[in-house]
Design an enzyme around this catalytic site. Structure first.
Site, PDB file in Angstrom:
ATOM      1  N   SER A 132       0.842  -1.170   0.075  1.00  0.00           N
ATOM      2  CA  SER A 132      -0.106   0.122   0.005  1.00  0.00           C
ATOM      3  C   SER A 132       1.068   1.287  -0.049  1.00  0.00           C
ATOM      4  CB  SER A 132      -0.967  -0.011   1.263  1.00  0.00           C
ATOM      5  OG  SER A 132      -1.798   1.025   1.358  1.00  0.00           O
ATOM      6  N   CYS A 133       0.291   2.515  -0.307  1.00  0.00           N
ATOM      7  CA  CYS A 133       1.024   3.702  -0.202  1.00  0.00           C
ATOM      8  C   CYS A 133       0.120   4.875  -0.137  1.00  0.00           C
ATOM      9  CB  CYS A 133       1.972   3.773  -1.536  1.00  0.00           C
ATOM     10  SG  CYS A 133       1.201   3.580  -3.017  1.00  0.00           S
TER      11      CYS A 133
END
Length: 170
Positions: A132-133
């Site tokens: 994720s980011c």
């Protein structure tokens, strides 16, 4: 693009490690000519194992089966919003994007350095993980870094923090 190609079923993908800058620095051949490739038909074969959505992340929070690993900077990951709520998915771990690369040459760190980086950040590569980011883009680099350690199938939460932060408050 590595992850996108794989998502659509194309497994034979390479990355120019260090980018064009390092390629040119080593005086490898460059050209401004447009290559002439024969046209081919590509049939999309969506690999749903490589993508997660908000519902999957919500389900994982209720019954954890995958480690969520966020590759935003530690400052972003550890910040809190105006209500004092952490600016990351609850239970997520953090491996910063910039830490994936050798600062001298811009290449991905070697396998051993990446293994140590994941371990230092309490990511157990023997267990399933989701990258994720902020928007789902740099998470692809985290998935590739895990791939370099031998972890071949790391899905990306494509909505990432942008989607999660909006939906969780509704």
């Amino acid at each position: 693009m590595w992850w996108v190609f794989r998502l659509f079923g194309h497994e034979n993908v390479s990355i120019l490690d260090g980018g064009l800058r390092l390629w040119a620095l080593h005086n490898y051949e460059l050209s401004s000519q447009m290559p002439d490739f024969a046209k081919e038909k590509f049939t999309i074969n969506l690999n749903k194992d490589l993508i997660r959505d908000y519902a999957a992340i919500q389900k994982n929070m209720s019954s954890p089966s995958e480690q969520v690993v966020d590759c935003r900077s530690s400052e972003e990951f550890n910040s809190v919003n105006e209500q004092g709520i952490a600016n990351h998915i609850p239970g997520a771990k953090n491996v910063a994007y910039n830490d994936l690369f050798d600062k001298e040459n811009g290449r991905f760190k070697d396998r051993q350095e990446l293994l140590e980086l994941f371990e230092e950040n309490n990511v157990d590569l023997s267990k399933p993980m989701v990258a994720s980011c902020l928007t789902g883009m740099t998470a692809c680099s985290l998935a590739f870094a895990a791939h370099l350690t031998g972890k071949s199938s790391v899905p990306v939460y494509y909505g990432s923090w942008t989607e999660f932060s909006k939906k969780r408050s509704n």
